[in-house]
Structures are given as C-alpha cells and as structure tokens.
Design an enzyme around this catalytic site. Structure first.
Site, PDB file in Angstrom:
ATOM      1  N   TYR A 128       7.447  -6.611  -0.383  1.00 36.56           N
ATOM      2  CA  TYR A 128       6.049  -6.458  -1.206  1.00 36.56           C
ATOM      3  C   TYR A 128       6.218  -7.672  -2.231  1.00 36.56           C
ATOM      4  CZ  TYR A 128       4.497  -2.140   0.633  1.00 36.56           C
ATOM      5  OH  TYR A 128       4.137  -1.182   1.489  1.00 36.56           O
ATOM      6  N   ASP A 209      15.022   4.313  11.091  1.00 35.92           N
ATOM      7  CA  ASP A 209      14.387   4.964  12.324  1.00 35.92           C
ATOM      8  C   ASP A 209      14.814   6.257  12.649  1.00 35.92           C
ATOM      9  OD1 ASP A 209      16.653   3.823  12.580  1.00 35.92           O
ATOM     10  OD2 ASP A 209      16.358   2.812  14.888  1.00 35.92           O
ATOM     11  N   ASP A 233       7.611   3.321   1.246  1.00 31.91           N
ATOM     12  CA  ASP A 233       6.022   3.500   1.214  1.00 31.91           C
ATOM     13  C   ASP A 233       5.671   4.306   2.436  1.00 31.91           C
ATOM     14  OD1 ASP A 233       3.404   3.178   0.670  1.00 31.91           O
ATOM     15  OD2 ASP A 233       3.086   1.227   1.386  1.00 31.91           O
ATOM     16  N   ASP A 237       4.507   8.392   3.144  1.00 30.02           N
ATOM     17  CA  ASP A 237       3.140   8.818   3.483  1.00 30.02           C
ATOM     18  C   ASP A 237       3.455   9.907   4.693  1.00 30.02           C
ATOM     19  OD1 ASP A 237       1.633   7.016   1.803  1.00 30.02           O
ATOM     20  OD2 ASP A 237       0.317   6.592   3.346  1.00 30.02           O
TER      21      ASP A 237
END
Ligand code: ATP
Length: 352
Positions: A128, A209, A233, A237
């Site tokens: 980011y 993963d 992030d 979610d």
C-alpha cells in the site's frame, strides 16, 4: 456514574461516502445512550469531499483527527486516480496497527458459530505504498512493496501484546517468504526476534496461501494472526465471510499517539442511500473506540446491547436475514443499551 459523565471526549467524525454517513448516524444514535459525554467535530474526506473541496483528504481533517481523543471513520469511495483518504490518514497519523476482531455472533447465520480471533494487519507499508510506475511504455507496471525491520517488529510486538491482553496463547505470522525472500524474509525474521521475548506465547508461521485455506477449513487454529498490509486486507475480508459478512467486522487503527476506528467494509455504493446497511460493524468500531479510551465497561455494555438484538433476531437488516432499516436496528440497540444501563444501575455495578 457521575465520574464517568464528567469526562468529555473529543471525537472527530469522518462519515465519508456511500453507506459511511448512514452507519455513522446509526452508531452515534446508539452512543447517545451511553454514560459518556462526547464533543463531536465533523470532518470531510472522500469522494464527495473531492468534488466539494478539490481533495479527498483536506489538511484540516488530518489536523482535527490528530487533535482528537479518537476518530470515528465511516467509509469512503476511492475513485481511481484519487488519493485514498483512509490510507493517507493511516500514513500521516502513523496508525501502524490495524486490529480486526473476528467473532461469531449469537443469532447471526455464519459458517462457524464459535470463532473469536484477531487479525493484526501492518498498516504503514507493504504493497500500500501507493508507489507504482509504468514500464515498457505502459505495457507493464511495477508496484513497490516496502517492508522494514522496524515496522515489522513493531507490528509483531503489537500482536503479542494483543495476545497477552486478551488471554490468547498463540500468535501466527502469515507471509510468503519462500517467494518474497527479501521483503517477507525481513518480516519473518522480525517476527521470530519478537517471539523470543514472549516465551509464554506459542509462535508459529504460515504461508499466506496455506493461511487462506486454513481460514476456511480450520479457522479455530488462529488466535492472533499477524501479517503485512495486503495479506491482512484480503484475509480479513475472507474471515468476515466466516462470521456473517462485511457488515459484522469492526477495526481499530492504532498508533502511538492516535486511534481511528472504522468498519472493515467500504462505502458499498450498491446499497447506499437505501437505508439498509447493517450498522453492526460501525457500532462495534465505536465499541473498540471506547476500549481505546479506557471505557471498558461502557464498551462491554454496548456489545451486550448489540448481542441482545442479534440474538433476538427480530430487528435486523436484510443482510442478516431481517427486513429492518439501518436506523430501526440502531434504535433497537439503543433501547437495549438503555435497558442494560438500568440493569447495571439496579445491580449497583455503576461506579465500581
Ligand atoms: P471498498 O473498495 O471501499 O472496500 P466495495 O464497495 O468494493 O468498497 P464494500 O463496500 O466493502 O466493498 O462491500 C462489498 C459489498 O458488501 C457491498 O457491495 C455490499 O453489498 C456488502 N456490504 C458491505 N458493507 C455492508 C453493510 N454494512 N451492510 C450490508 N451490506 C454490506
């Protein structure tokens, strides 16, 4: 009770765009019934702000957030090419830790009914950075992923401290150091350095993963998960999907000087303006803010009130299987909070 009421907290409110102002109004409606006093100051940020003021994040907003005891943030719509207001705030206020509690709630249909863990996401660096550049005459592009030992140790320490504070005994570092050998190599090393100073807490590491898979198949193995910005992030979610969706998950952005509290969900333009957004994540974000302010009992009462509404299942928004509006659900939580307050008073637990 009077002691508590005499403190006035200065709170900067950044409602933002889309459903941001709707869930913010709902949370404020509930907070009005708490035993605390707030001096609210509204600040602009986001896409509507860009159209009104030519910037997504005015300096004045940053100043107001810096000076406040805490900031409540709704959600902003970030249009391609515009500066992200929330990423800028996290950066300039050095809110390096993003804490996301993932919890199954009573009465809420979810894949698992007994989850209760935290994701700690590094907020200040990683992918980011906002630094990208075209190569090959625009036929390709490169994004900068900055990872430093200092920031990695700082976030890992935050994760171990969170484990201690909340009575957990394991911290899992998530990375991809087998491929991102330098950047995640630094993160991994920082994690194990920090883990050495917490001998009472189990430390484990996992590739991102594998973590994504275990999040679905064995989420109970996580107690506190610590990871870099983008992985955090995505995983949070994913984890939100396990506990009833994005409308359910709050977050705290914490730095050494400031705290900013926001739902994990974004501005959800598809449902904005309809009054149907689930206010839970915003109400729980307000509850995290109360904890940050040291108002643990008020935070507990707020959650107790919300859980009662969820458990009863009568006044819920559509995403939770109900038919109620955002405001109606908030009013129900407020009613329950008033009752919780009365019950506490009756039991003589106020002021203890
Ligand atoms: P961003 O890019 O800022 O994360 P987005 O629109 O891509 O924004 P979200 O706003 O996080 O993503 O939400 C994705 C979808 O989840 C929304 O389109 C909406 O349907 C649903 N959603 C998000 N928040 C809520 C909420 N509070 N109540 C009900 N549904 C929600």
């Amino acid at each position: 009770m009077d002691d508590i009421k005499s403190i006035m907290y200065r709170i900067t409110l950044i409602p933002g765009d889309g459903i941001g102002p709707e869930v913010m109004d709902a949370a404020l409606h509930v907070l009005e019934a708490s035993n605390l006093k707030f001096d609210y100051q509204k600040a602009w940020a986001g896409n509507a702000c860009f159209h009104a003021m030519g910037t997504t994040i005015p300096d004045e907003t940053i100043e107001m957030a810096r000076k406040a005891d805490a900031t409540l943030f709704g959600a902003v719509t970030t249009v391609s090419g515009q500066k992200s207001a929330i990423i800028t705030l996290r950066k300039v206020m050095n809110l390096y830790a993003n804490l996301r509690p993932l919890k199954s709630y009573p009465g809420v249909k979810s894949i698992y009914s007994d989850l209760d863990f935290f994701i700690v996401r590094e907020n200040s660096e990683g992918l980011y950075s906002g630094k990208e550049e075209y190569i090959m005459g625009g036929e390709g592009a490169i994004a900068l992923r900055k990872i430093t030992r200092n920031a990695s140790e700082r976030i890992c320490r935050f994760a171990f401290e969170q484990a201690i504070k909340t009575g957990r005994n394991k911290v899992t570092a998530v990375h991809k150091a087998n491929v991102l050998r330098k950047t995640d190599g630094i993160f991994r090393k920082a994690f194990w350095n920090v883990a050495d100073s917490y001998p009472g807490i189990d430390a484990e590491e996992m590739y991102v993963d594998a973590a994504a898979m275990f999040m679905i198949t064995q989420p109970h193995r996580f107690q506190v998960l610590v990871t870099t910005n983008l992985f955090g992030d995505i995983l949070s979610d994913e984890a939100a999907g396990l506990v009833g969706g994005l409308g359910m998950v709050p977050s705290a952005n914490i730095g050494d000087e400031n705290g900013l509290f926001e739902p994990v969900h974004g501005s959800a333009p598809d449902i904005a303006g309809q009054g149907i957004a689930n206010p839970t994540a915003m109400i729980l974000s307000a509850s995290l803010m109360l904890q940050y302010l040291g108002e643990y009992r008020e935070s507990l009462k707020l959650e107790e009130a919300l859980f009662k509404v969820l458990r009863e299942g009568k006044v819920l928004t559509q995403d939770l299987g109900g038919t109620s509006s955002t405001q109606k659900m908030a009013s129900e939580v407020r009613k329950k909070l008033e009752k919780v307050n009365r019950d506490y008073s009756k039991m003589g637990r106020e002021g203890t």
